[in-house]
Design an enzyme around this catalytic site. Sequence first.
Site, PDB file in Angstrom:
ATOM      1  NE  ARG A   1      32.781  20.178  49.775  1.00 47.30           N
ATOM      2  CZ  ARG A   1      31.782  19.325  49.592  1.00 47.30           C
ATOM      3  NH1 ARG A   1      32.037  18.064  49.207  1.00 47.30           N
ATOM      4  NH2 ARG A   1      30.538  19.706  49.782  1.00 47.30           N
TER       5      ARG A   1
ATOM      6  CG  HIS B   1      30.467  23.035  40.052  1.00 43.52           C
ATOM      7  ND1 HIS B   1      29.919  22.312  41.097  1.00 43.52           N
ATOM      8  CD2 HIS B   1      29.500  23.926  39.676  1.00 43.52           C
ATOM      9  CE1 HIS B   1      28.681  22.733  41.329  1.00 43.52           C
ATOM     10  NE2 HIS B   1      28.409  23.723  40.482  1.00 43.52           N
TER      11      HIS B   1
ATOM     12  CB  CYS C   1      33.072  17.647  45.143  1.00 47.86           C
ATOM     13  SG  CYS C   1      31.818  18.772  45.749  1.00 47.86           S
TER      14      CYS C   1
END
Length: 266
Positions: free
Chosen positions: A253, A170, A244
Amino acid sequence: MVQGGRGRRVWAARGLWAGAELAVTLGLLVLLLVAHQLWWTNREARAEAGRTVHSLEEQWGKGGRSLVAMPPAAGGEQPEGSASVAPDERVSVGEGPAPRRPSTGTGASGAKGGPRGDQAYAVIRIPRIGVTAPVAQGISKAGVLDKGYVGHYAQSAQPGEVGNFALAGHRNTHGEPFRHIDELRAGDQVVVETRDTVFTYVVDSVLPQTAARDGGTIAPVPRSDVKPSYGYSEPGHYITLTTCTPEFTSTYRLVVWGKLRGSRPR
Protein backbone atom coordinates in the site's frame (compact mmCIF):
# COMPACT_ATOMS: atom_id res chain seq x y z
CA MET A 1 6.21 -48.35 -43.98
CA VAL A 2 6.43 -45.30 -46.23
CA GLN A 3 2.70 -44.67 -45.98
CA GLY A 4 2.82 -45.09 -42.21
CA GLY A 5 5.64 -42.55 -41.93
CA ARG A 6 3.80 -40.11 -44.17
CA GLY A 7 0.63 -40.51 -42.08
CA ARG A 8 2.50 -39.74 -38.87
CA ARG A 9 3.96 -36.63 -40.44
CA VAL A 10 0.49 -35.50 -41.56
CA TRP A 11 -0.93 -35.98 -38.07
CA ALA A 12 2.06 -34.17 -36.55
CA ALA A 13 1.56 -31.25 -38.95
CA ARG A 14 -2.14 -31.11 -38.11
CA GLY A 15 -1.30 -31.17 -34.40
CA LEU A 16 1.17 -28.31 -34.80
CA TRP A 17 -1.38 -26.31 -36.80
CA ALA A 18 -4.08 -26.89 -34.17
CA GLY A 19 -1.63 -25.89 -31.43
CA ALA A 20 -0.74 -22.71 -33.30
CA GLU A 21 -4.42 -21.84 -33.77
CA LEU A 22 -5.05 -22.43 -30.06
CA ALA A 23 -2.09 -20.24 -29.11
CA VAL A 24 -3.32 -17.42 -31.37
CA THR A 25 -6.85 -17.72 -29.95
CA LEU A 26 -5.57 -17.63 -26.37
CA GLY A 27 -3.38 -14.64 -27.25
CA LEU A 28 -6.37 -12.77 -28.65
CA LEU A 29 -8.42 -13.58 -25.55
CA VAL A 30 -5.61 -12.26 -23.34
CA LEU A 31 -5.40 -9.08 -25.42
CA LEU A 32 -9.17 -8.61 -25.15
CA LEU A 33 -9.00 -9.11 -21.39
CA VAL A 34 -6.19 -6.59 -21.08
CA ALA A 35 -8.09 -4.11 -23.25
CA HIS A 36 -11.17 -4.61 -21.10
CA GLN A 37 -9.26 -4.04 -17.87
CA LEU A 38 -7.10 -1.13 -19.03
CA TRP A 39 -9.52 0.71 -21.28
CA TRP A 40 -13.14 -0.37 -20.94
CA THR A 41 -13.32 -0.47 -17.13
CA ASN A 42 -11.70 2.97 -16.97
CA ARG A 43 -14.13 4.35 -19.55
CA GLU A 44 -17.18 2.97 -17.78
CA ALA A 45 -16.06 3.86 -14.26
CA ARG A 46 -15.07 7.42 -15.18
CA ALA A 47 -18.43 7.96 -16.86
CA GLU A 48 -20.24 6.60 -13.79
CA ALA A 49 -18.16 8.74 -11.44
CA GLY A 50 -18.73 11.83 -13.56
CA ARG A 51 -22.49 11.30 -13.53
CA THR A 52 -22.44 10.88 -9.77
CA VAL A 53 -20.44 14.08 -9.21
CA HIS A 54 -22.89 15.96 -11.43
CA SER A 55 -25.84 14.46 -9.57
CA LEU A 56 -24.42 15.45 -6.17
CA GLU A 57 -23.70 18.99 -7.30
CA GLU A 58 -27.18 19.29 -8.77
CA GLN A 59 -28.73 17.99 -5.55
CA TRP A 60 -26.68 20.41 -3.45
CA GLY A 61 -27.62 23.26 -5.74
CA LYS A 62 -31.30 22.52 -5.13
CA GLY A 63 -30.79 22.54 -1.38
CA GLY A 64 -30.98 18.79 -0.79
CA ARG A 65 -30.54 17.39 2.71
CA SER A 66 -26.99 17.39 4.04
CA LEU A 67 -25.40 13.97 4.31
CA VAL A 68 -22.56 15.07 6.55
CA ALA A 69 -22.87 17.74 9.21
CA MET A 70 -20.13 19.99 10.52
CA PRO A 71 -18.79 18.92 13.92
CA PRO A 72 -19.88 21.33 16.68
CA ALA A 73 -17.41 23.83 18.01
CA ALA A 74 -16.36 23.62 21.65
CA GLY A 75 -19.16 24.88 23.86
CA GLY A 76 -21.80 25.24 21.17
CA GLU A 77 -22.69 25.16 17.50
CA GLN A 78 -20.32 25.89 14.63
CA PRO A 79 -20.69 29.61 13.84
CA GLU A 80 -21.87 30.22 10.30
CA GLY A 81 -19.00 31.09 7.98
CA SER A 82 -16.29 30.29 10.51
CA ALA A 83 -13.19 28.33 9.58
CA SER A 84 -11.88 25.21 11.27
CA VAL A 85 -8.12 25.04 11.33
CA ALA A 86 -6.19 22.06 12.61
CA PRO A 87 -3.53 23.18 15.11
CA ASP A 88 -1.70 19.85 15.11
CA GLU A 89 1.93 19.43 14.13
CA ARG A 90 3.99 16.36 13.35
CA VAL A 91 5.78 15.20 16.50
CA SER A 92 7.84 12.28 17.75
CA VAL A 93 6.24 8.84 17.88
CA GLY A 94 4.82 7.39 21.06
CA GLU A 95 2.78 10.14 22.72
CA GLY A 96 -0.79 11.37 22.82
CA PRO A 97 -4.20 9.82 23.51
CA ALA A 98 -6.59 8.75 20.75
CA PRO A 99 -9.04 11.53 19.87
CA ARG A 100 -12.74 11.37 20.59
CA ARG A 101 -14.86 11.26 17.45
CA PRO A 102 -17.78 13.68 17.18
CA SER A 103 -21.13 12.61 15.78
CA THR A 104 -21.50 12.74 12.00
CA GLY A 105 -24.93 14.29 12.33
CA THR A 106 -27.93 13.52 10.18
CA GLY A 107 -27.75 11.20 7.21
CA ALA A 108 -29.75 11.18 3.98
CA SER A 109 -32.61 9.30 5.53
CA GLY A 110 -32.86 11.74 8.42
CA ALA A 111 -31.47 9.21 10.93
CA LYS A 112 -28.27 9.83 12.78
CA GLY A 113 -25.11 7.97 11.83
CA GLY A 114 -24.06 9.46 8.50
CA PRO A 115 -24.40 8.09 4.97
CA ARG A 116 -25.52 4.54 4.22
CA GLY A 117 -23.20 1.87 2.87
CA ASP A 118 -22.02 2.46 -0.72
CA GLN A 119 -23.77 5.86 -0.78
CA ALA A 120 -21.91 8.70 -2.52
CA TYR A 121 -22.07 11.78 -0.32
CA ALA A 122 -19.03 13.98 -1.04
CA VAL A 123 -16.67 15.00 -3.82
CA ILE A 124 -12.88 14.93 -3.62
CA ARG A 125 -10.74 17.19 -5.81
CA ILE A 126 -6.95 16.96 -6.04
CA PRO A 127 -5.83 19.80 -8.35
CA ARG A 128 -2.20 18.73 -8.75
CA ILE A 129 -3.13 15.42 -10.39
CA GLY A 130 -6.46 16.47 -11.92
CA VAL A 131 -8.71 14.24 -9.82
CA THR A 132 -12.42 14.87 -9.32
CA ALA A 133 -14.31 11.89 -7.93
CA PRO A 134 -17.26 11.01 -5.70
CA VAL A 135 -16.60 9.81 -2.17
CA ALA A 136 -18.83 6.94 -1.07
CA GLN A 137 -19.31 5.21 2.25
CA GLY A 138 -17.37 1.94 2.48
CA ILE A 139 -14.60 0.35 0.41
CA SER A 140 -16.41 -2.53 -1.28
CA LYS A 141 -15.18 -3.23 -4.79
CA ALA A 142 -18.51 -3.81 -6.50
CA GLY A 143 -20.42 -1.07 -4.71
CA VAL A 144 -17.76 1.63 -4.53
CA LEU A 145 -14.22 1.23 -5.86
CA ASP A 146 -15.04 -0.47 -9.18
CA LYS A 147 -17.43 2.39 -9.99
CA GLY A 148 -14.50 4.82 -10.03
CA TYR A 149 -15.47 6.20 -6.63
CA VAL A 150 -13.15 6.91 -3.73
CA GLY A 151 -14.18 4.84 -0.72
CA HIS A 152 -14.39 6.05 2.87
CA TYR A 153 -13.27 3.63 5.57
CA ALA A 154 -16.53 3.53 7.48
CA GLN A 155 -15.00 3.45 10.98
CA SER A 156 -12.80 6.49 10.33
CA ALA A 157 -13.73 10.15 10.85
CA GLN A 158 -15.90 12.10 8.45
CA PRO A 159 -14.65 15.27 6.67
CA GLY A 160 -13.69 18.02 9.10
CA GLU A 161 -13.92 15.86 12.19
CA VAL A 162 -11.19 15.36 14.74
CA GLY A 163 -9.52 12.10 13.78
CA ASN A 164 -8.58 10.58 10.45
CA PHE A 165 -10.76 10.87 7.36
CA ALA A 166 -9.38 7.76 5.63
CA LEU A 167 -9.98 6.97 1.95
CA ALA A 168 -9.11 4.27 -0.58
CA GLY A 169 -9.13 4.28 -4.38
CA HIS A 170 -7.98 2.18 -7.31
CA ARG A 171 -4.57 2.94 -8.74
CA ASN A 172 -5.13 0.96 -11.93
CA THR A 173 -8.34 0.09 -13.83
CA HIS A 174 -11.93 1.00 -12.90
CA GLY A 175 -11.38 4.73 -13.21
CA GLU A 176 -8.08 4.66 -11.27
CA PRO A 177 -8.70 7.93 -9.36
CA PHE A 178 -5.57 7.40 -7.24
CA ARG A 179 -3.31 6.50 -10.20
CA HIS A 180 -0.94 9.41 -9.59
CA ILE A 181 -1.12 10.07 -5.84
CA ASP A 182 2.56 9.10 -5.67
CA GLU A 183 3.20 12.46 -7.37
CA LEU A 184 1.70 14.44 -4.49
CA ARG A 185 4.10 16.55 -2.46
CA ALA A 186 3.96 18.44 0.82
CA GLY A 187 1.79 21.52 0.42
CA ASP A 188 -0.49 20.11 -2.31
CA GLN A 189 -4.19 20.63 -1.67
CA VAL A 190 -6.87 17.96 -1.31
CA VAL A 191 -10.35 19.50 -1.32
CA VAL A 192 -13.39 17.63 -0.02
CA GLU A 193 -16.85 19.05 -0.71
CA THR A 194 -20.02 18.04 1.12
CA ARG A 195 -23.54 19.42 0.86
CA ASP A 196 -22.80 22.22 3.32
CA THR A 197 -19.06 22.67 3.54
CA VAL A 198 -15.82 22.72 1.56
CA PHE A 199 -12.85 21.32 3.49
CA THR A 200 -9.28 22.01 2.39
CA TYR A 201 -6.58 19.58 3.47
CA VAL A 202 -2.87 20.01 2.75
CA VAL A 203 -0.56 17.07 2.00
CA ASP A 204 1.98 16.64 4.78
CA SER A 205 3.65 13.25 4.44
CA VAL A 206 3.93 10.25 2.08
CA LEU A 207 4.62 6.62 3.02
CA PRO A 208 5.83 5.10 -0.28
CA GLN A 209 5.22 1.47 0.65
CA THR A 210 3.84 -0.56 3.52
CA ALA A 211 2.09 -3.86 4.13
CA ALA A 212 -1.49 -4.27 2.93
CA ARG A 213 -2.58 -4.99 6.53
CA ASP A 214 -0.89 -1.95 8.07
CA GLY A 215 -3.98 -0.77 9.93
CA GLY A 216 -2.11 1.95 11.78
CA THR A 217 -2.09 4.11 8.67
CA ILE A 218 -5.85 4.67 8.94
CA ALA A 219 -6.05 4.89 12.75
CA PRO A 220 -7.55 8.04 14.36
CA VAL A 221 -3.98 9.19 14.97
CA PRO A 222 -2.35 7.69 11.88
CA ARG A 223 1.01 6.01 12.31
CA SER A 224 2.38 2.98 10.47
CA ASP A 225 2.52 -0.26 12.46
CA VAL A 226 5.15 -1.57 10.05
CA LYS A 227 7.29 1.57 9.73
CA PRO A 228 6.58 3.52 12.93
CA SER A 229 8.88 6.38 11.95
CA TYR A 230 6.07 7.39 9.56
CA GLY A 231 3.04 8.98 11.14
CA TYR A 232 1.79 11.11 14.00
CA SER A 233 1.31 10.87 17.75
CA GLU A 234 -1.15 13.66 18.58
CA PRO A 235 -4.84 14.02 17.79
CA GLY A 236 -5.60 16.24 14.83
CA HIS A 237 -7.74 16.66 11.73
CA TYR A 238 -6.13 14.24 9.28
CA ILE A 239 -6.88 12.87 5.82
CA THR A 240 -5.39 9.62 4.53
CA LEU A 241 -5.30 8.46 0.89
CA THR A 242 -4.46 4.79 0.33
CA THR A 243 -3.93 2.76 -2.84
CA CYS A 244 -2.08 -0.30 -4.09
CA THR A 245 1.59 -0.32 -5.04
CA PRO A 246 3.54 -1.16 -7.19
CA GLU A 247 1.24 -0.40 -10.09
CA PHE A 248 -0.83 -3.30 -11.46
CA THR A 249 -0.35 -5.25 -8.22
CA SER A 250 -2.02 -5.34 -4.81
CA THR A 251 1.04 -6.46 -2.86
CA TYR A 252 1.66 -3.30 -0.83
CA ARG A 253 0.00 0.00 0.00
CA LEU A 254 1.00 3.58 -0.80
CA VAL A 255 -0.19 6.11 1.78
CA VAL A 256 -0.52 9.91 1.58
CA TRP A 257 -1.37 11.90 4.71
CA GLY A 258 -2.59 15.46 5.01
CA LYS A 259 -3.91 17.90 7.61
CA LEU A 260 -6.96 20.12 7.60
CA ARG A 261 -6.09 23.71 6.77
CA GLY A 262 -9.60 25.15 6.97
CA SER A 263 -13.20 25.01 5.84
CA ARG A 264 -15.85 27.29 4.45
CA PRO A 265 -19.58 27.11 3.79
CA ARG A 266 -20.42 25.77 0.37
